[in-house]
Design a protein around this motif. Structure first.
Motif, mmCIF file in Angstrom:
data_model
loop_
_atom_site.group_PDB
_atom_site.id
_atom_site.type_symbol
_atom_site.label_atom_id
_atom_site.label_comp_id
_atom_site.label_asym_id
_atom_site.label_seq_id
_atom_site.Cartn_x
_atom_site.Cartn_y
_atom_site.Cartn_z
ATOM 1 N N ARG A 83 1.271 14.607 18.550
ATOM 2 C CA ARG A 83 -0.170 14.736 18.343
ATOM 3 C C ARG A 83 -0.430 15.837 17.334
ATOM 4 O O ARG A 83 0.419 16.670 17.064
ATOM 5 N N VAL A 84 -1.651 15.844 16.811
ATOM 6 C CA VAL A 84 -2.089 16.894 15.899
ATOM 7 C C VAL A 84 -3.217 17.643 16.604
ATOM 8 O O VAL A 84 -4.168 17.005 17.066
ATOM 9 N N MET A 88 -0.402 20.131 20.983
ATOM 10 C CA MET A 88 -0.949 19.147 21.922
ATOM 11 C C MET A 88 0.001 17.965 22.139
ATOM 12 O O MET A 88 -0.303 17.063 22.916
ATOM 13 N N SER A 89 1.135 17.952 21.466
ATOM 14 C CA SER A 89 2.112 16.870 21.636
ATOM 15 C C SER A 89 2.598 16.824 23.075
ATOM 16 O O SER A 89 2.703 17.852 23.755
ATOM 17 N N LEU A 90 2.893 15.627 23.560
ATOM 18 C CA LEU A 90 3.401 15.463 24.915
ATOM 19 C C LEU A 90 4.924 15.521 24.918
ATOM 20 O O LEU A 90 5.591 14.773 24.206
ATOM 21 N N MET A 91 5.443 16.410 25.741
ATOM 22 C CA MET A 91 6.872 16.609 25.918
ATOM 23 C C MET A 91 7.257 16.098 27.298
ATOM 24 O O MET A 91 6.401 15.927 28.166
ATOM 25 N N ALA A 92 8.542 15.859 27.508
ATOM 26 C CA ALA A 92 9.024 15.455 28.821
ATOM 27 C C ALA A 92 10.396 16.060 29.055
ATOM 28 O O ALA A 92 11.178 16.261 28.124
ATOM 29 N N TYR A 107 19.521 8.622 34.455
ATOM 30 C CA TYR A 107 18.550 9.600 33.967
ATOM 31 C C TYR A 107 17.192 9.284 34.575
ATOM 32 O O TYR A 107 16.939 8.172 35.022
ATOM 33 N N ARG A 108 16.326 10.291 34.627
ATOM 34 C CA ARG A 108 14.958 10.087 35.097
ATOM 35 C C ARG A 108 14.068 11.180 34.513
ATOM 36 O O ARG A 108 14.511 12.317 34.303
ATOM 37 N N ARG A 109 12.825 10.835 34.253
ATOM 38 C CA ARG A 109 11.872 11.831 33.775
ATOM 39 C C ARG A 109 11.423 12.642 34.979
ATOM 40 O O ARG A 109 10.998 12.076 35.984
ATOM 41 N N VAL A 110 11.527 13.959 34.887
ATOM 42 C CA VAL A 110 11.151 14.813 36.007
ATOM 43 C C VAL A 110 9.823 15.531 35.787
ATOM 44 O O VAL A 110 9.212 15.988 36.743
ATOM 45 N N ARG A 111 9.377 15.618 34.550
ATOM 46 C CA ARG A 111 8.038 16.166 34.298
ATOM 47 C C ARG A 111 7.582 15.839 32.888
ATOM 48 O O ARG A 111 8.394 15.529 32.007
ATOM 49 N N ARG A 112 6.283 15.925 32.712
ATOM 50 C CA ARG A 112 5.653 15.678 31.412
ATOM 51 C C ARG A 112 4.635 16.786 31.194
ATOM 52 O O ARG A 112 3.913 17.160 32.121
ATOM 53 N N TYR A 113 4.555 17.308 29.970
ATOM 54 C CA TYR A 113 3.687 18.453 29.715
ATOM 55 C C TYR A 113 3.307 18.511 28.240
ATOM 56 O O TYR A 113 3.953 17.894 27.392
ATOM 57 N N GLU A 114 2.230 19.267 27.943
ATOM 58 C CA GLU A 114 1.850 19.498 26.556
ATOM 59 C C GLU A 114 2.721 20.615 25.992
ATOM 60 O O GLU A 114 3.003 21.602 26.686
ATOM 61 N N ARG A 115 3.131 20.446 24.748
ATOM 62 C CA ARG A 115 4.054 21.412 24.129
ATOM 63 C C ARG A 115 3.515 22.840 24.191
ATOM 64 O O ARG A 115 4.254 23.778 24.442
ATOM 65 N N GLY A 116 2.242 23.042 23.989
ATOM 66 C CA GLY A 116 1.669 24.387 23.909
ATOM 67 C C GLY A 116 1.315 25.016 25.242
ATOM 68 O O GLY A 116 0.798 26.129 25.278
#
Length: 124
Positions: A83-84, A88-92, A107-116
């Motif tokens: 994202r710009v 604000m980009s989404l990380m996992a 493997y499994r996604r354990v969390r998702r968050y905004e980079r900042g």
């Protein structure tokens, strides 16, 4: 004449021995077949490469890495949605499990968050 024959026979046997010896040398990728465990850096690289191939997401960093009784366990941070602005980009975070030879077993996604954003949970 017999001397020439012996020379060519011994040269031939030397070439056969040299060829055989060169086939016995081990390449760096053969260590797992010999029963040796891959080095931690090799495991880390294999985990990132295999996760990227399976998910299509490019790993940015490895936030945890440990050897377990079953093999290896890593937590890998990936960019899921750019994202710009970039903050604000989404990380996992993905938990990646590998066997002792470094082959991905799950493997499994354990969390998702905004980079900042800093974690509210303290340690994670």
């Amino acid at each position: 004449m017999s001397n020439t024959k012996n020379t060519s026979e011994s040269q031939s046997s030397r070439e056969t021995r040299n060829s055989h010896d060169s086939h016995e040398s081990h390449s760096p990728t053969e260590h797992a077949a010999d029963g040796d465990r891959p080095s931690p850096i090799e495991v880390l690289r294999q985990a990132r490469d295999q996760l990227a191939e399976l998910t299509g997401l490019a790993p940015e960093s490895v936030s945890s890495f440990e050897q377990t009784e079953e093999g290896w366990s890593l937590e890998v941070e990936v960019l899921e949605l750019a994202r710009v602005p970039d903050t604000m980009s989404l990380m996992a975070s993905y938990r990646v499990e590998l066997d002792p030879e470094g082959q991905l077993t799950g493997y499994r996604r354990v969390r998702r968050y905004e980079r900042g954003r800093a974690d509210a949970r303290g340690g994670r």
